[in-house]
Structure formats: C-alpha cells, structure tokens
Motif scaffolding. Structure first.
Motif, mmCIF file in Angstrom:
data_model
loop_
_atom_site.group_PDB
_atom_site.id
_atom_site.type_symbol
_atom_site.label_atom_id
_atom_site.label_comp_id
_atom_site.label_asym_id
_atom_site.label_seq_id
_atom_site.Cartn_x
_atom_site.Cartn_y
_atom_site.Cartn_z
ATOM 1 N N UNK A 93 0.630 -1.253 -0.133
ATOM 2 C CA UNK A 93 0.045 0.075 -0.053
ATOM 3 C C UNK A 93 0.823 1.253 -0.119
ATOM 4 N N UNK A 94 1.782 1.477 0.723
ATOM 5 C CA UNK A 94 2.873 2.516 0.742
ATOM 6 C C UNK A 94 3.496 2.679 -0.385
ATOM 7 N N UNK A 95 3.872 1.630 -1.268
ATOM 8 C CA UNK A 95 4.586 1.625 -2.480
ATOM 9 C C UNK A 95 3.637 2.283 -3.470
ATOM 10 N N UNK A 96 2.343 1.878 -3.546
ATOM 11 C CA UNK A 96 1.343 2.323 -4.201
ATOM 12 C C UNK A 96 0.878 3.933 -4.144
ATOM 13 N N UNK A 97 0.891 4.190 -2.914
ATOM 14 C CA UNK A 97 0.631 5.593 -2.261
ATOM 15 C C UNK A 97 1.846 6.566 -2.820
ATOM 16 N N UNK B 255 2.675 10.590 -5.532
ATOM 17 C CA UNK B 255 3.403 11.529 -5.050
ATOM 18 C C UNK B 255 4.565 12.094 -5.984
ATOM 19 N N UNK B 256 4.897 13.376 -5.931
ATOM 20 C CA UNK B 256 6.280 13.906 -6.625
ATOM 21 C C UNK B 256 7.459 13.614 -5.514
ATOM 22 N N UNK B 257 8.455 13.997 -6.116
ATOM 23 C CA UNK B 257 9.950 13.622 -5.365
ATOM 24 C C UNK B 257 9.816 14.696 -4.162
ATOM 25 N N UNK C 47 6.112 8.932 4.521
ATOM 26 C CA UNK C 47 4.712 8.106 4.992
ATOM 27 C C UNK C 47 3.516 9.002 5.044
ATOM 28 N N UNK C 48 3.219 10.122 4.342
ATOM 29 C CA UNK C 48 2.031 10.850 4.221
ATOM 30 C C UNK C 48 1.207 10.380 3.131
ATOM 31 N N UNK C 49 0.010 10.689 3.150
ATOM 32 C CA UNK C 49 -0.889 10.330 2.161
ATOM 33 C C UNK C 49 -0.697 11.393 0.856
ATOM 34 N N UNK C 50 -0.942 10.970 -0.288
ATOM 35 C CA UNK C 50 -0.704 11.875 -1.383
ATOM 36 C C UNK C 50 -1.805 13.057 -1.347
#
Length: 280
Positions: free
Chosen positions: A30-34, A38-40, A48-51
C-alpha cells in the motif's frame, strides 16, 4: 485433546507471527502504491504521508521515458513463451517417469530433484560463453532457452507427483477403446492433470517475470530488457540528474501489479498444486 492443541500457546504465537508478516507485506504494498502517486519533493518532505493529489503522470513517465512499457512487452513475451515450452517439454518426461517405476526412472527422477540445488550463478559464465558462440546473446530465443532449461528440473519433479496420482484405470479404459499411448496421454491424462499443468505454468511464469540475473547478463539492448532490468537501468540513468522517486515507485507498481493480481486470483490453486504435486 483437539481443542487444547488448537489453543496451545505455540500455535497462537505462530499464527500471530504469520499474520504480522502478512500485515507488514500488505502495508508495504500500500505504501509503494501511495508513494507512486506523489512527486519527489513531497516524498522527501513527508515519506509516509498520504498523497495530497494523484500524480498520475508518474505512470506515464515510467511507461514511456522510463522504458517500462517496452520492458513489459519483453517480460510478457519471455514469461509466456518459456512457461508454455517448459510445461510442454516437462509433461511427457514427468509422465514416463511416473508410470515406469524402475531403478533407472527413480535415478532419473532424483537427478531432476538434484538439479533444484544448482545455483544459477554457477551457470552464468558457461551459459554466456555457449550462447555467445552461437550468436544467441541479446536475443529472445537465447534467454527463452535459458529460462526453459532452468525450469525443467523443478517442473518435471512437480509434474511427476501429479501424474503418479492419476489412476491407471483411465489409461486401461482408453486402451480398450482403441486409443494409442500418445492419444490417451493427450486426450485423457493431460485433462485430468490440468491442475498440475496450470500450477507449473504459473510458478514458472512468476519466476521468469521476476528473474533479473540472466536478463541483465544476456539482454544488452534497451528495447529488449525485462521489467526488473528496466528498473535497474532507470535508477542508473537518474543517479546523476537526481532520482525521480515518484516515477521509480510507479515503475515498481508496474512490476508488482501483475504478480499481486495473479496471487489474489490463483494463490490458493498455486499452493494446493505445489502441495499435491510435491507431496506425491
């Protein structure tokens, strides 16, 4: 007695460890997908924040500029062709070994089992020299031949167990109806052992999809690399300009998505097939 075993502290601890590992794996996916959305800059600021907004352009960049699109086609071609060929070659061999229980057949079966313990790293240099001598380096044919050869020991060993479990009365009935040995094998035995064939195909497909060592050594053209190699090349290409983390994670999702979907759909069949085939 059974209730006490089910509630034993050792069993509870074992189940807790298993579910902890499963939860950690799911959380990582899930972390990899989220992170791929996101951008760099946002990734470095809050790992570890949500996009805050979906950066779908990461997938477009990975598919096009990152080379994951062409690599996906190469991976599909290699995995499908080598898996079908490995099962097609292994099935008759495994059938004969399962039916002819002699000292010779048992020895051959053990040779296939021993082949499972040969590490691929030992074979890398001899295979490269052999393939280079016949002009098969940097070709789909050469890498397919390697994948097929590496898959034969396990596939034959697995399918031998499946064919050993097929009742002999089915072949006798086919012979009474006038079917030849080849026709009985194709029309009667293979449909009965369909579960084993599918399991062998899926296991080899997964192995070919994730294989990296031989793909790096033998595929030297950018338009022929597989997905794991494309990820390695993307990281090397970006290391001097500053790695685009969002695009990199998007590429990882492209690699992982088919495998996650495959296990979600056919996971129970794979586990059941391995248990039945190897158990016999």
């Amino acid at each position: 007695m059974t209730i006490s075993k089910k509630r034993s502290p050792l069993r509870v601890a074992g189940l807790a460890i298993v579910w902890l590992i499963v939860a950690a794996d799911i959380a990582l996916l899930i972390w990899i997908f989220l992170t791929s959305l996101r951008d760099t800059k946002d990734i470095f600021a809050r790992p570890f924040a949500l996009p805050t907004s979906a950066e779908l352009g990461n997938y477009a960049n990975a598919w096009g500029e990152g080379g994951f699109g062409a690599a996906a086609l190469s991976s599909v071609l290699l995995a499908v062709v080598s898996s079908i060929a490995a099962v097609a070659i292994s099935a008759p061999a495994a059938y004969m070994l399962a039916r002819r229980r002699t000292r010779t057949s048992n020895s051959i079966t053990m040779l296939f089992a021993m082949g499972l313990g040969v590490p691929g790293q030992v074979l890398l240099v001899p295979l490269f020299v052999a393939m280079a001598s016949v002009g098969l380096v940097d070709t789909y044919t050469g890498l397919n031949l390697i994948y097929i050869g590496l898959a034969l020991p396990f596939t034959v060993y697995l399918l031998t167990g499946f064919f050993a479990g097929v009742p002999l009365v089915l072949e006798e009935a086919a012979a009474i109806d006038g079917a030849s040995g080849v026709r009985a094998f194709v029309r009667v035995i293979l449909p009965v052992a369909r579960g084993g064939l599918i399991t062998a195909f899926l296991l080899h497909f997964i192995g070919s999809w994730n294989e990296t060592l031989f793909a790096i050594a033998f595929m030297q053209s950018d338009d022929k690399v597989t997905l794991p190699v494309a990820l390695v090349n993307f990281v090397k290409m970006q290391q001097f300009n500053g790695l685009d983390w969002g695009t990199m994670f998007a590429g990882m999702c492209i690699i992982l998505a088919p495998m996650v979907a495959l296990f979600a759909w056919m996971g129970s069949r794979i586990i059941q097939g391995m248990t039945v085939g190897i158990g016999k």
